[in-house]
Design a protein around this motif. Sequence first.
Motif, PDB file in Angstrom:
ATOM      1  N   SER A  77       0.829  -1.202   0.000  1.00  0.00           N
ATOM      2  CA  SER A  77       0.000   0.000   0.000  1.00  0.00           C
ATOM      3  C   SER A  77       0.864   1.253   0.000  1.00  0.00           C
TER       4      SER A  77
ATOM      5  N   PHE B 130       2.119   2.008  -3.464  1.00  0.00           N
ATOM      6  CA  PHE B 130       1.120   2.668  -4.303  1.00  0.00           C
ATOM      7  C   PHE B 130       1.061   4.164  -4.012  1.00  0.00           C
ATOM      8  N   SER B 131       1.320   4.552  -2.777  1.00  0.00           N
ATOM      9  CA  SER B 131       1.256   5.975  -2.427  1.00  0.00           C
ATOM     10  C   SER B 131       2.311   6.787  -3.167  1.00  0.00           C
TER      11      SER B 131
ATOM     12  N   TYR C  18       3.015   6.243  -6.326  1.00  0.00           N
ATOM     13  CA  TYR C  18       2.690   6.213  -7.755  1.00  0.00           C
ATOM     14  C   TYR C  18       1.225   6.603  -7.971  1.00  0.00           C
ATOM     15  N   PRO C  19       0.913   7.894  -8.045  1.00  0.00           N
ATOM     16  CA  PRO C  19      -0.480   8.350  -8.184  1.00  0.00           C
ATOM     17  C   PRO C  19      -1.191   7.789  -9.417  1.00  0.00           C
TER      18      PRO C  19
ATOM     19  N   THR D  28      -2.331   4.321  -8.686  1.00  0.00           N
ATOM     20  CA  THR D  28      -3.432   4.364  -7.716  1.00  0.00           C
ATOM     21  C   THR D  28      -4.738   4.751  -8.398  1.00  0.00           C
TER      22      THR D  28
ATOM     23  N   LEU E 257      -5.979   1.897 -10.510  1.00  0.00           N
ATOM     24  CA  LEU E 257      -6.484   0.812  -9.666  1.00  0.00           C
ATOM     25  C   LEU E 257      -7.896   1.136  -9.178  1.00  0.00           C
ATOM     26  N   LEU E 258      -8.135   2.386  -8.837  1.00  0.00           N
ATOM     27  CA  LEU E 258      -9.475   2.804  -8.415  1.00  0.00           C
ATOM     28  C   LEU E 258     -10.477   2.671  -9.561  1.00  0.00           C
TER      29      LEU E 258
ATOM     30  N   SER F 177      -9.527   3.031   1.586  1.00  0.00           N
ATOM     31  CA  SER F 177      -8.065   3.021   1.496  1.00  0.00           C
ATOM     32  C   SER F 177      -7.609   2.102   0.373  1.00  0.00           C
ATOM     33  N   ILE F 178      -6.379   2.317  -0.083  1.00  0.00           N
ATOM     34  CA  ILE F 178      -5.773   1.421  -1.061  1.00  0.00           C
ATOM     35  C   ILE F 178      -5.600   0.031  -0.458  1.00  0.00           C
TER      36      ILE F 178
END
Length: 414
Positions: free
Chosen positions: A231, A234-235, A237-238, A241, A244-245, A261-262
């Motif tokens: 997690s 991922f923070s 690499y915007p 992220t 992924l959303l 949250s991721i």
Amino acid sequence: MRETDIFIGRQPIFDRDGKCISYELLYRSAYESSEAVFSNNADATARVIINLIHNIGLSSILGNKIGYINVDEQIILSDVFLSLPKSKFVFEILEYTKVTPDVIEKVRHLHEIGYKFALDDFSCENENIEYFKLLFPYIDVVKIDLLALNNMTLEEIIGKFSSYQDIKLLAEKVENIEIFEQCIKAGFDYFQGYFFEKPTVISGIKIEPSVINAIDIINTLYSTADMNLISEKFSFYPELTFNLLRYINSAEFSFRHEITSIKQILNLLGPSRLRSWLGLFLYSGHHEERFQEAIVDAAKFRANMMRELVIALGKPKLADEAFLVGSLSLIDTYLHISMEDIIHKIHLAQPLVDALVKREGYFGKLLLITEKLEKTENIQTLIEHLAPKINLTTDQLYRIYSKAYNYTIETHLS
């Protein structure tokens, strides 16, 4: 046979810049016997049209592209053309079409009001040119089968049409990039074939940052199961992220809870499925790369075909690994980097490496089958041949193929 047992296959057609501009549309019917489900080309074309209008929709399968559909004298002399918008299609006159005065007059009339025509699998022998010559003023594209040139050079083919300035020439069955480049040099306008899947390594090429970031997380997933650490990655690499959303909110999931949250998403997906998604994300860069669109579609088909195969073969626990093999199988072509060099950057399990580099092992065998199914024009015959080799019925293998193919079309970005 059910209506859902019929769907449309498509083969990409490229311009001189390697941009996919059209698709040849072919009917694909459920496997019931070694004989074609439809008795003639008129039936096949009618089925393509019915599926396009009523079942699939033009935008779903064509997007902003042009569709090529096979026709013969029966279709030409019917009113079926009125069912389709003339701006979206080119109608391919098959090589054995009877060129009668009625056919010539109908093509002339349709061309005059805006319909476009091509000659399919055209032989450039003088006798054949003479037979179709009266249609030439109404023809927009002539498709030349490169595997049936009868010792003619590409330049000789071009010369045959030098006095017909309005006719574009399309090279069919282009087998590799070298032949593609030769056809460009000779003067061809359009190109069809699976040559775009052959990797061409470019020394010193720079890998997109988004690809490097995805590789970093794939490696992390192989080295740890700590979702807190993943997690945190991922923070950094915007872009990853955000994508992924988008993925978790796609139609593939029925995710009804609020995302907080991721880490919540990562726990939902699990390491294997996350690796599978990242495998396809590697294709997200190089938006101006020639053949990019077609390569991504092919990778999606392979990934989904591989996943469905292992599930049907009773090994659902291998589904995510199979998906990853399929999705990565064209990454060397996409990035112009050798598969060996890519493997060095990703810490894959050895069975996956064997499949990707040497087409060996369990996954390698399934990948070879997937590649054959992807490229064939005679899907029924090939399924009959392949299904017994992997202990599936022809009906099972056909439905797996159909599901993977339809998923590729449904998720295609126009």
